[in-house]
Motif scaffolding. Sequence first.
Motif, short mmCIF file in Angstrom:
data_model
loop_
_atom_site.label_atom_id
_atom_site.label_comp_id
_atom_site.label_asym_id
_atom_site.label_seq_id
_atom_site.Cartn_x
_atom_site.Cartn_y
_atom_site.Cartn_z
N GLU A 53 7.50 11.92 -3.61
CA GLU A 53 7.69 10.85 -2.65
C GLU A 53 8.55 11.26 -1.45
N SER A 63 4.64 14.05 2.68
CA SER A 63 3.43 13.30 3.04
C SER A 63 2.21 13.80 2.29
N SER A 73 2.82 8.38 6.37
CA SER A 73 1.50 8.89 6.04
C SER A 73 0.60 7.80 5.46
N THR A 74 1.19 6.67 5.12
CA THR A 74 0.45 5.60 4.44
C THR A 74 0.33 4.34 5.29
N ARG A 86 -0.20 9.47 -0.70
CA ARG A 86 -1.11 8.73 0.18
C ARG A 86 -2.54 8.75 -0.33
N SER A 87 -2.82 9.63 -1.30
CA SER A 87 -4.21 9.89 -1.70
C SER A 87 -4.39 9.68 -3.20
N GLY A 146 0.78 -1.23 0.00
CA GLY A 146 0.00 0.00 0.00
C GLY A 146 0.81 1.28 0.00
N LEU A 147 2.14 1.15 -0.03
CA LEU A 147 3.03 2.32 -0.01
C LEU A 147 3.51 2.62 -1.42
N ARG A 148 3.10 3.76 -1.95
CA ARG A 148 3.44 4.10 -3.33
C ARG A 148 4.66 5.01 -3.38
N ASN A 167 6.44 10.06 3.60
CA ASN A 167 5.56 9.30 2.71
C ASN A 167 5.17 7.97 3.33
#
Length: 438
Positions: free
Chosen positions: A252, A255, A403-404, A259-260, A102-104, A400
């Motif tokens: 990246e 934050s 925040s995820t 995350r969105s 889930g971390l981009r 980053n």
Amino acid sequence: MPQVVFLGAGSVVFTRQLLADLFRFDDLPALRLMLHDIDAERLAVAKGTAEQLLRRFGREAEIVATLDRREALAGADFVVNMIQVGGIDATRVDLELPARAGLRQTIGDTTGVGGVFRGLRTFPVLSEIAADMLELCPEAWFLNYTNPMAMNVWWMSVVAPSIRTVGLCHSVYWTVHDLCELIGVPLDGTHYRAAGVNHQAWLTEWSRDGESLYPLLREKIAADPELGRRVRVEMFRRIGYYPTETSEHSSEYLSWFLRSDAQIERFRIEPLQYIGISEENVAEYEHAKEALATNRDLELEEGAAEYAPQVIHSILTGTERVIHANVVNRGLIDNLPQGAVVEVPATVDADGVHAMPFGSVPTQGAALNRTYLSVAELAIEAARTGDPELVRRAVLVDPNASSTLTPAQIWALCDELTAAHAPLLPKQLGGEREFVLP
């Protein structure tokens, strides 16, 4: 005969550009060019590239390609480092494994989880290079291009503080180049200065004939709503100074964006972008190999924009110029940690690279820089002490990642990345590589 060593010469596109920029100087003495790589096939393409460029530019040089790093380094005057430990396979892991959690990320090579693990697998190789240089060429200049830039230059200051290490990145130059093009002002005659950390420095001065060019940029942004849909423009609006790395990279380090889904759409961000770039580089390597095999000319970019050829030229000819360089902060930036690696203007002449004391960067910019440097500091300390908990804490500090993912998810992700990169990581950090702590 001055000797220039290219470590990671199998990065043939970058080697081609550096050599072309070097050969464009017609007042250099004859050089000995030592090309080193651990991949024999790529090394052969690098040598063929060098030989073709030598003929095309009509320069005098001795070209030696070797798989033996110590042979390459013996007697060196300049060592240009552009290694990528783990290659494209490791890059895919750095990006795809966090994405599944889930971390981009977009590039994943400078800070954050991708930058931390790229650094941790690079530090052991840098330690070996440093040991060889201290024995074989202790007076050589170590010109680093390998990311994560700030971490790698910082690591060299830990394991070999006597080696003259300078980190080189073209992001400041190309930022100003592209901004001048955007507002329709020639780059020549423009005065600019930036400072901060690599890929997150702040363009504090940008003027022509004594007049700031920022008002023209603000007018351009106000007239074009699409410009407002870029990460760097949003940072400029909120921070007040333009950052010196692309929107893709910059997204990246904060934050605010990845995350969105809505922010990704709004600011036109492409997660995992570096995988495509890396695949394009592989395709370009195959194209170069085919071109050399069929005696066709390789394509060259015009202009000498890369800093390493300029540094080599200045030291060998005494030509004075100003660049931006990544060096240890020893009284250079007042409001960033001393001992960390910062990016500042520097003069270059026959005596070498001389970083200029900058004073303070804008307070709001320094606040972001300090978080970036905290990630780097924790990664350095993890490798220095062999403490795997500090690896996780480095990622936890990253804006980053935090925040995820939850802390528990970050710990689990680092466990997975450690297992995936085990052959390249020190044993002390859960890997398989023998590594003597500094």
